[in-house]
Design an enzyme around this catalytic site. Structure first.
Site, PDB file in Angstrom:
ATOM      1  N   GLY A 154       0.831  -1.192   0.000  1.00  0.00           N
ATOM      2  CA  GLY A 154       0.000   0.000   0.000  1.00  0.00           C
ATOM      3  C   GLY A 154       0.865   1.241   0.000  1.00  0.00           C
ATOM      4  O   GLY A 154       2.032   1.209  -0.411  1.00  0.00           O
ATOM      5  N   ARG A 237       1.251  -3.477  12.805  1.00  0.00           N
ATOM      6  CA  ARG A 237       0.588  -3.766  14.075  1.00  0.00           C
ATOM      7  C   ARG A 237       1.286  -4.962  14.709  1.00  0.00           C
ATOM      8  O   ARG A 237       1.644  -5.928  14.033  1.00  0.00           O
ATOM      9  CB  ARG A 237      -0.892  -4.072  13.869  1.00  0.00           C
ATOM     10  CG  ARG A 237      -1.754  -2.852  13.545  1.00  0.00           C
ATOM     11  CD  ARG A 237      -1.890  -1.940  14.760  1.00  0.00           C
ATOM     12  NE  ARG A 237      -2.810  -0.838  14.517  1.00  0.00           N
ATOM     13  CZ  ARG A 237      -2.437   0.374  14.105  1.00  0.00           C
ATOM     14  NH1 ARG A 237      -1.151   0.611  13.876  1.00  0.00           N
ATOM     15  NH2 ARG A 237      -3.325   1.324  13.933  1.00  0.00           N
ATOM     16  N   GLU A 266       1.058  -4.207  23.417  1.00  0.00           N
ATOM     17  CA  GLU A 266       1.573  -2.890  23.821  1.00  0.00           C
ATOM     18  C   GLU A 266       0.869  -2.392  25.073  1.00  0.00           C
ATOM     19  O   GLU A 266      -0.346  -2.555  25.208  1.00  0.00           O
ATOM     20  CB  GLU A 266       1.362  -1.882  22.683  1.00  0.00           C
ATOM     21  CG  GLU A 266       2.248  -2.132  21.488  1.00  0.00           C
ATOM     22  CD  GLU A 266       2.131  -1.060  20.413  1.00  0.00           C
ATOM     23  OE1 GLU A 266       1.574   0.009  20.698  1.00  0.00           O
ATOM     24  OE2 GLU A 266       2.610  -1.303  19.300  1.00  0.00           O
ATOM     25  N   HIS A 284       6.602   2.482  19.285  1.00  0.00           N
ATOM     26  CA  HIS A 284       5.541   2.916  18.371  1.00  0.00           C
ATOM     27  C   HIS A 284       5.765   4.361  17.917  1.00  0.00           C
ATOM     28  O   HIS A 284       4.911   5.238  18.105  1.00  0.00           O
ATOM     29  CB  HIS A 284       4.170   2.775  19.034  1.00  0.00           C
ATOM     30  CG  HIS A 284       3.073   2.505  18.031  1.00  0.00           C
ATOM     31  ND1 HIS A 284       2.181   1.475  18.133  1.00  0.00           N
ATOM     32  CD2 HIS A 284       2.738   3.154  16.886  1.00  0.00           C
ATOM     33  CE1 HIS A 284       1.341   1.486  17.117  1.00  0.00           C
ATOM     34  NE2 HIS A 284       1.656   2.503  16.338  1.00  0.00           N
ATOM     35  N   GLY A 286       6.386   5.220  14.666  1.00  0.00           N
ATOM     36  CA  GLY A 286       6.258   5.312  13.222  1.00  0.00           C
ATOM     37  C   GLY A 286       5.787   6.657  12.716  1.00  0.00           C
ATOM     38  O   GLY A 286       6.333   7.201  11.755  1.00  0.00           O
TER      39      GLY A 286
END
Length: 324
Positions: A154, A237, A266, A284, A286
């Site tokens: 994607g 994820r 998490e 996390h 990103g």
């Protein structure tokens, strides 16, 4: 209109929301518990949610029949029961596009850090351990001429692939559907069956959404199919990877290393992974640039404002799971 925001968001987004209604923002610097969340949303016309908020039918019922929209500040929406919300007439929105480059940058940073042993080298220096340069000292793995396997080509997967091409890597990919011909052409990318990708790639980078089909997509069998010199990168994820199986595979040297920004439970992390020098971990991060997080919150706020004013949402997630 009552708008509930489950965590602090940038002020620019709150300005947009205040023009659309009365805004309540949680004062807790943590995810709300399920009971707290249901209490917070009572009477809400709109909810701005975060990835650790589980928004299901019970939350929608607690909000009441006037709930019109849940705006998730993330691309992924596995935390939201979209059919349950749709059945109550509430739209669900996400924030695609605005975090593509930031997440791709972080994925490639993890790739470089684990292949070139950057974290390990930094820890050596910070520990003030003795060292001396020689031709065999802390050798890593080069990328030129190697193969990147992208699982989910994607927007973010394509952005990572473009970065890999700049480093001289070959691109192979796997996904639910074939990429457009112009995308394949631009990346010189070859679509492979999933197992063939695993056996071919020197680096496997995960960019697929979390669905029942992709939960533990990377399990003991998948890890066993990878090259023993290969690296795994996960910025999508956490539950896409079976962390216990990954730790086992690393201990058995079935693969060479991993770079992880997301985790199965998490904020908990499989403890064995934290003890391994060939694993790079980040909490996390990103989308964690000032610009990107602000744009994410603004897009969520604009989705809320559109729906509450009677307009269609900018980025609606359909009950089938497709985003528009």
């Amino acid at each position: 209109m009552r708008i509930v925001v489950t965590r602090q968001i940038p002020e620019a987004a709150l300005v947009v929301l205040r023009e659309a209604g009365e805004v309540w923002v949680s004062g807790e610097d943590r995810p709300l518990t399920p009971d707290e969340l249901r209490e917070a949303v009572r009477g809400a016309d709109a909810v701005v949610s975060m990835l650790h908020d589980r928004i299901d039918g019970t939350v929608a019922e607690a909000a009441g029949p006037q709930l019109k929209v849940v705006a998730n500040v993330a691309v992924g929406y596995d935390n939201i029961d979209v059919p349950a919300l749709a059945g109550r007439g509430a739209a669900v929105t996400n924030t695609p596009g605005v975090l593509t480059d930031a997440t791709a940058d972080l994925a490639f940073a993890l790739l470089l850090a684990v292949t070139r042993r950057i974290g390990e080298g930094e820890r050596l220096l910070r520990a003030r351990r003795p060292w001396s340069f020689h031709l065999g000292f802390m050798l890593g793995a080069g990328l030129q001429g190697k193969t990147l396997g992208v699982v989910g080509l994607g927007q973010i997967g394509q952005a990572v692939a473009h970065r890999a091409r700049a480093f001289g890597m070959r691109i192979v990919y796997n996904g639910r559907s074939r990429a457009r011909p112009e995308v394949e052409s631009a990346l010189h990318a070859e679509r492979l069956p999933f197992r063939d990708l695993l056996t071919t790639a020197d680096v496997v980078s995960l960019h697929c959404p979390l669905t029942p089909e992709t939960r533990h997509l990377i399990d003991a069998e998948a890890l066993g199919a990878m090259k023993h010199t290969a690296f795994l990168i996960n910025t999508t994820r956490g539950p896409v990877v079976d962390e216990a199986a990954l730790a086992d595979a690393l201990l058995r040297r079935e693969i060479a290393g991993a770079g992880l920004d997301v985790f199965e439970k998490e904020p908990e992390v499989e403890p064995r992974l934290l003890e391994m020098d060939n694993v790079v971990v980040t909490p996390h991060l990103g989308s964690a640039t000032v610009e990107t997080r602000t744009e994410m919150a603004l897009l969520a706020a604009r989705n809320v404002a559109a729906v509450l004013s009677g307009e269609p949402p900018l980025n609606e997630v359909r009950a089938s799971g497709a985003a528009s």
